[in-house]
Design a protein around this motif. Structure first.
Motif, PDB file in Angstrom:
ATOM      1  N   ALA A  21       0.849  -1.196   0.000  1.00  0.00           N
ATOM      2  CA  ALA A  21       0.000   0.000   0.000  1.00  0.00           C
ATOM      3  C   ALA A  21       0.880   1.240   0.000  1.00  0.00           C
ATOM      4  CB  ALA A  21      -0.912   0.000   1.222  1.00  0.00           C
ATOM      5  N   GLU A  22       0.617   2.138  -0.924  1.00  0.00           N
ATOM      6  CA  GLU A  22       1.310   3.433  -0.913  1.00  0.00           C
ATOM      7  C   GLU A  22       0.626   4.320   0.119  1.00  0.00           C
ATOM      8  OE1 GLU A  22       0.920   5.046  -4.838  1.00  0.00           O
ATOM      9  OE2 GLU A  22       2.679   3.983  -5.609  1.00  0.00           O
ATOM     10  N   LEU A  23       1.425   5.018   0.907  1.00  0.00           N
ATOM     11  CA  LEU A  23       0.841   5.907   1.925  1.00  0.00           C
ATOM     12  C   LEU A  23       0.486   7.234   1.255  1.00  0.00           C
ATOM     13  CD1 LEU A  23       3.255   5.061   4.882  1.00  0.00           C
ATOM     14  CD2 LEU A  23       1.046   4.022   4.299  1.00  0.00           C
ATOM     15  N   THR A  24      -0.584   7.190   0.467  1.00  0.00           N
ATOM     16  CA  THR A  24      -0.921   8.342  -0.375  1.00  0.00           C
ATOM     17  C   THR A  24      -1.433   9.545   0.403  1.00  0.00           C
ATOM     18  OG1 THR A  24      -3.087   7.383  -0.669  1.00  0.00           O
ATOM     19  CG2 THR A  24      -1.500   6.992  -2.429  1.00  0.00           C
ATOM     20  N   THR A  25      -1.832   9.338   1.660  1.00  0.00           N
ATOM     21  CA  THR A  25      -2.398  10.483   2.390  1.00  0.00           C
ATOM     22  C   THR A  25      -1.306  11.346   3.035  1.00  0.00           C
ATOM     23  OG1 THR A  25      -2.745   9.083   4.322  1.00  0.00           O
ATOM     24  CG2 THR A  25      -4.610   9.354   2.826  1.00  0.00           C
ATOM     25  N   LEU A  26      -0.041  10.919   2.907  1.00  0.00           N
ATOM     26  CA  LEU A  26       1.054  11.759   3.420  1.00  0.00           C
ATOM     27  C   LEU A  26       1.341  12.873   2.414  1.00  0.00           C
ATOM     28  CD1 LEU A  26       3.546   9.083   4.776  1.00  0.00           C
ATOM     29  CD2 LEU A  26       1.766  10.316   6.009  1.00  0.00           C
ATOM     30  N   ASN A  27       2.022  13.922   2.894  1.00  0.00           N
ATOM     31  CA  ASN A  27       2.317  15.044   1.998  1.00  0.00           C
ATOM     32  C   ASN A  27       3.598  14.838   1.213  1.00  0.00           C
ATOM     33  OD1 ASN A  27       0.073  16.510   2.874  1.00  0.00           O
ATOM     34  ND2 ASN A  27       1.186  17.079   4.737  1.00  0.00           N
ATOM     35  N   THR A  28       4.563  14.149   1.858  1.00  0.00           N
ATOM     36  CA  THR A  28       5.890  14.068   1.233  1.00  0.00           C
ATOM     37  C   THR A  28       6.407  12.635   1.185  1.00  0.00           C
ATOM     38  OG1 THR A  28       6.910  14.490   3.370  1.00  0.00           O
ATOM     39  CG2 THR A  28       6.545  16.400   1.953  1.00  0.00           C
ATOM     40  N   ARG A  62       8.646  11.041   9.566  1.00  0.00           N
ATOM     41  CA  ARG A  62       8.069  10.580  10.826  1.00  0.00           C
ATOM     42  C   ARG A  62       6.600  10.179  10.653  1.00  0.00           C
ATOM     43  NH1 ARG A  62       8.179  11.654  16.760  1.00  0.00           N
ATOM     44  NH2 ARG A  62       5.976  11.631  17.325  1.00  0.00           N
ATOM     45  N   ALA A  63       5.891  10.935   9.802  1.00  0.00           N
ATOM     46  CA  ALA A  63       4.469  10.641   9.601  1.00  0.00           C
ATOM     47  C   ALA A  63       4.287   9.251   8.991  1.00  0.00           C
ATOM     48  CB  ALA A  63       3.842  11.698   8.700  1.00  0.00           C
ATOM     49  N   ALA A  64       5.276   8.806   8.172  1.00  0.00           N
ATOM     50  CA  ALA A  64       5.168   7.475   7.567  1.00  0.00           C
ATOM     51  C   ALA A  64       5.320   6.400   8.634  1.00  0.00           C
ATOM     52  CB  ALA A  64       6.227   7.302   6.488  1.00  0.00           C
ATOM     53  N   ILE A  65       6.204   6.647   9.601  1.00  0.00           N
ATOM     54  CA  ILE A  65       6.388   5.677  10.692  1.00  0.00           C
ATOM     55  C   ILE A  65       5.099   5.595  11.511  1.00  0.00           C
ATOM     56  CG2 ILE A  65       7.837   4.993  12.651  1.00  0.00           C
ATOM     57  CD1 ILE A  65       9.342   5.139   9.940  1.00  0.00           C
ATOM     58  N   GLU A  66       4.461   6.746  11.733  1.00  0.00           N
ATOM     59  CA  GLU A  66       3.172   6.740  12.444  1.00  0.00           C
ATOM     60  C   GLU A  66       2.153   5.903  11.690  1.00  0.00           C
ATOM     61  OE1 GLU A  66       2.940  11.118  14.497  1.00  0.00           O
ATOM     62  OE2 GLU A  66       1.108  10.252  13.656  1.00  0.00           O
ATOM     63  N   SER A  67       2.124   6.065  10.351  1.00  0.00           N
ATOM     64  CA  SER A  67       1.146   5.335   9.548  1.00  0.00           C
ATOM     65  C   SER A  67       1.338   3.824   9.656  1.00  0.00           C
ATOM     66  CB  SER A  67       1.245   5.729   8.074  1.00  0.00           C
ATOM     67  OG  SER A  67       0.837   7.058   7.900  1.00  0.00           O
ATOM     68  N   ILE A  68       2.585   3.373   9.603  1.00  0.00           N
ATOM     69  CA  ILE A  68       2.790   1.921   9.623  1.00  0.00           C
ATOM     70  C   ILE A  68       2.487   1.362  11.015  1.00  0.00           C
ATOM     71  CG2 ILE A  68       5.307   1.923  10.067  1.00  0.00           C
ATOM     72  CD1 ILE A  68       5.513  -0.499   8.200  1.00  0.00           C
ATOM     73  N   VAL A  69       2.782   2.126  12.054  1.00  0.00           N
ATOM     74  CA  VAL A  69       2.446   1.668  13.409  1.00  0.00           C
ATOM     75  C   VAL A  69       0.922   1.591  13.552  1.00  0.00           C
ATOM     76  CG1 VAL A  69       2.560   2.260  15.872  1.00  0.00           C
ATOM     77  CG2 VAL A  69       4.612   2.442  14.447  1.00  0.00           C
ATOM     78  N   LEU A  70       0.229   2.574  12.984  1.00  0.00           N
ATOM     79  CA  LEU A  70      -1.233   2.568  12.996  1.00  0.00           C
ATOM     80  C   LEU A  70      -1.754   1.318  12.288  1.00  0.00           C
ATOM     81  CD1 LEU A  70      -3.297   4.629  14.065  1.00  0.00           C
ATOM     82  CD2 LEU A  70      -3.288   5.729  11.823  1.00  0.00           C
ATOM     83  N   ILE A 218      -9.864  -1.556   6.369  1.00  0.00           N
ATOM     84  CA  ILE A 218      -9.128  -1.107   7.552  1.00  0.00           C
ATOM     85  C   ILE A 218      -8.200   0.059   7.195  1.00  0.00           C
ATOM     86  CG2 ILE A 218      -7.341  -1.768   9.225  1.00  0.00           C
ATOM     87  CD1 ILE A 218      -8.629  -4.577   9.261  1.00  0.00           C
ATOM     88  N   TYR A 219      -7.465  -0.077   6.101  1.00  0.00           N
ATOM     89  CA  TYR A 219      -6.556   1.011   5.698  1.00  0.00           C
ATOM     90  C   TYR A 219      -7.344   2.286   5.391  1.00  0.00           C
ATOM     91  CZ  TYR A 219      -2.401  -2.057   5.249  1.00  0.00           C
ATOM     92  OH  TYR A 219      -1.348  -2.893   5.483  1.00  0.00           O
ATOM     93  N   LEU A 220      -8.510   2.138   4.792  1.00  0.00           N
ATOM     94  CA  LEU A 220      -9.322   3.328   4.509  1.00  0.00           C
ATOM     95  C   LEU A 220      -9.809   3.946   5.819  1.00  0.00           C
ATOM     96  CD1 LEU A 220     -11.422   2.209   1.399  1.00  0.00           C
ATOM     97  CD2 LEU A 220      -9.647   3.977   1.451  1.00  0.00           C
ATOM     98  N   ALA A 221     -10.212   3.082   6.758  1.00  0.00           N
ATOM     99  CA  ALA A 221     -10.721   3.586   8.037  1.00  0.00           C
ATOM    100  C   ALA A 221      -9.633   4.341   8.799  1.00  0.00           C
ATOM    101  CB  ALA A 221     -11.268   2.436   8.890  1.00  0.00           C
ATOM    102  N   ILE A 222      -8.395   3.847   8.762  1.00  0.00           N
ATOM    103  CA  ILE A 222      -7.337   4.545   9.504  1.00  0.00           C
ATOM    104  C   ILE A 222      -6.715   5.661   8.662  1.00  0.00           C
ATOM    105  CG2 ILE A 222      -6.857   2.588  11.037  1.00  0.00           C
ATOM    106  CD1 ILE A 222      -4.435   1.892   9.422  1.00  0.00           C
ATOM    107  N   GLY A 223      -7.139   5.749   7.397  1.00  0.00           N
ATOM    108  CA  GLY A 223      -6.772   6.916   6.574  1.00  0.00           C
ATOM    109  C   GLY A 223      -5.319   6.976   6.130  1.00  0.00           C
ATOM    110  N   ILE A 224      -4.667   5.822   5.940  1.00  0.00           N
ATOM    111  CA  ILE A 224      -3.250   5.879   5.558  1.00  0.00           C
ATOM    112  C   ILE A 224      -3.027   5.818   4.054  1.00  0.00           C
ATOM    113  CG2 ILE A 224      -2.400   4.936   7.744  1.00  0.00           C
ATOM    114  CD1 ILE A 224      -2.054   2.236   6.258  1.00  0.00           C
ATOM    115  N   SER A 225      -4.073   5.447   3.295  1.00  0.00           N
ATOM    116  CA  SER A 225      -3.909   5.318   1.840  1.00  0.00           C
ATOM    117  C   SER A 225      -5.263   5.470   1.166  1.00  0.00           C
ATOM    118  CB  SER A 225      -3.334   3.933   1.506  1.00  0.00           C
ATOM    119  OG  SER A 225      -3.296   3.734   0.100  1.00  0.00           O
TER     120      SER A 225
END
Ligand code: ADP
Ligand code: MG
Ligand code: ZN
Length: 529
Positions: A21-28, A62-70, A218-225
């Motif tokens: 899954a690409e973390l598309t909801t991140l900015n960078t 850092r936001a990507a690390i948060e996403s994967i922990v989520l 689940i990924y949609l619910a937690i908003g990471i992609s």
């Protein structure tokens, strides 16, 4: 080739998935400040880091690390406090660094699981289910009333980065074969990617499809992609092998690429199971290879024979310090976990008295679940405790009519559609109180969307009110029976199927507006008297 049903008597399919899954909801991007944007002009979001220029140093997002922990917390994984990045070395023009930054033996998330609810026709592919009674377990499944629950282990979720994108010019369908030259777009290079690997716990193509679907929810619910399978932000490789029923050793697997829709994943695995069975039964051997599912030709073809892990010379990334996640950090991420689909389904059962089946299907799509809740609060505001009896019809409306409409109109946005929660409540009330029949309800549903009008107004304008006046219906019933003495005789002589004829005649006289339940009751009373 033999059919699955036949094959399953001798062979047990074993399936494991690798889902990116690409973390598309991140900015960078993962290791630089370049913007993440799908569809931007080629090579407009690049810098020395993601172009792999000598001397450029990565800085983790850092936001990507948060996403994967989520993601790990949402899939019941253990979060590893100590992990690090590795270099996976290979040479291909889409990766200017000549290595991919990824994780080694220990990933941020390890040892998770998801429980899949498999029901209805979906459960039919599971061999031996009929031998179990509800509540009984065998292997990793437990039988339920309408299917079974499968416990599927998740080996790990690790963090890595995506490569750039190659565009081949001059070949057929963008393929490299026959191309005269190739272009490369590095906008995607360095996009944060998480890869989830399952244990080989899946046994049917349907389970694989459901796993993918559940993970997407689940990924949609937690908003990471944004989890778009068409745009490639959610991608799945299916690994599959066969072993003789009753044995435990794993067979040689093949890996299917290009599983870019739920249907492709299911159909590709199904085909591959049938192909492998045929090879094995003819005394052949399965080679460990990567295959491509061609949905048009409906077959899989060899892409390449598997390279071994040694070829990548994986070694610790010297430019990135090992991670040391604190308890505070993990707990701060846990605090951000929203209500997950399974919890929402449990709450819907508890709060609104829905069946497990309805609740589960209602949470399949975030928009329909939200819509249902908005309808229930609207109904409760207007009707108080009497709203409870509208829960089931509102759930049906959301699962059947609304989902059906959304599927048929992929660009439609429910929130902006003419079907407001208030109108939905009006509609189910009109059916519930007998003003219109459930069949007319479907017509009104379509009209609400088409004409952007209130259900009550539509029913009035079209003169659809159902006639429930028993006296009026009785007069029609009497007239129909009097006109058809021969049919009455036949009915009373045992041809009870004629009831449909009598109902039809009454409906015709009443221009379809007679309450079918009352018509049936009155007919039965008179004919059986
Ligand atoms: P590889 O090194 O080829 O990537 P892994 O051991 O990393 O293989 O496993 C990749 C995926 O394949 C996992 O989801 C795993 O569960 C699944 N898998 C491994 N061995 C088998 C097998 N024999 N049959 C089916 N699936 C398998
Ligand atoms: Mg692998
Ligand atoms: Zn960059």
């Amino acid at each position: 080739m033999k059919k699955l049903e036949e094959i399953l008597k001798t062979w047990e399919p074993v399936i494991g998935l690798e889902i990116h899954a690409e973390l598309t909801t991140l900015n960078t991007k993962m290791f630089c400040g370049c913007k993440l944007e799908f569809g931007a002009a080629p090579n407009t979001h690049t810098c020395p880091v993601c172009l792999g220029l000598p001397g450029a140093l990565p800085v983790p997002n850092r936001a990507a690390i948060e996403s994967i922990v989520l993601a790990g917390l949402a899939t019941n994984c253990d979060i590893e406090k100590h992990s690090m990045f590795y270099r996976k070395n290979y040479m291909y023009p889409d990766m200017a660094k000549n290595f991919q930054t990824t994780q080694g033996p220990i990933a941020f998330c390890m040892r998770g699981h998801l429980d899949l609810d498999v029901d209805g026709a979906n459960a039919d592919e599971r061999y031996g289910l009929a031998d179990l009674k509800p509540g009984e377990s065998a292997d990793n499944i437990t039988r339920t009333e309408d299917g079974y629950v499968a416990h599927v282990g998740i080996t790990r979720i690790h963090m890595e980065e995506d490569a750039g994108k190659m565009v081949h010019i001059g070949g057929g369908e963008g393929r490299i074969a026959g191309a005269t030259h190739s272009l490369v777009d590095y906008n995607r290079a360095g996009t944060p990617l998480i890869e989830l690997v399952t244990e080989p716990d899946l046994r049917t193509p349907e389970e694989a499809r459901l796993f993918m679907q559940k993970l997407r929810q689940i990924y949609l619910a937690i908003g990471i992609s944004d989890c778009s399978m068409e745009e490639g932000s959610l991608r799945c490789d299916g690994n599959v092998s066969l072993r003789r029923r009753g044995t435990t050793e794993l067979g040689t697997k093949t890996e299917l690429k290009n599983m870019n829709s739920f249907k492709n994943l299911h159909d590709g695995l199904l085909y591959e199971i049938c192909r492998q069975a045929q090879v094995l039964e003819e005394g052949g051997i399965i080679y460990q290879e990567t295959r491509h599912w061609d949905p048009t030709a409906k077959r899989t073809i060899v892409m390449r024979v598997k390279e071994s892990a040694d070829d990548y010379r994986l070694f610790p990334e010297p430019d990135l310090a090992p991670y040391d996640l604190s308890d505070e950090f993990i707990e701060s991420v846990r605090a951000k976990l929203p209500e997950l689909p399974d919890d929402k389904a449990a709450r819907f059962q508890q709060e609104f008295g829905l069946s497990a089946y309805d609740a589960r299907h209602l949470v399949e799509h975030r928009s329909t679940a939200q819509f249902f809740e908005a309808c229930m609060s609207d109904a409760e505001r207007e009707l108080g405790s009497a709203a409870a009896k509208l829960a089931k019809p509102l759930a049906n409306l959301a699962i059947n009519d609304v989902s059906g409409w959304l599927n048929a109109n992929p660009d439609a946005v429910l929130d902006e559609s003419p079907l407001t929660p208030n109108r939905a409540v009006q509609l189910v009330q009109l059916v519930a109180d007998g003003t219109i029949s459930s069949k007319q309800g479907k017509e009104v549903f379509a009209a609400v969307i088409e004409e952007d009008a209130d259900p009550k107004a539509i029913v009035e304008d079209r003169g659809m009110q159902q006639v429930s006046d028993t006296g009026a219906i009785e007069a029609v019933v009497d007239a129909v029976l009097a006109e058809n003495p021969d049919k009455v005789e036949q009915y009373q002589g045992g041809k009870t199927g004629l009831i449909g004829f009598f109902v039809g005649q009454c409906m015709k006289r009443m221009q379809g507006k007679g309450n079918p339940q009352i018509i049936n009751e009155l007919l039965a009373n008179k004919l059986d008297a």
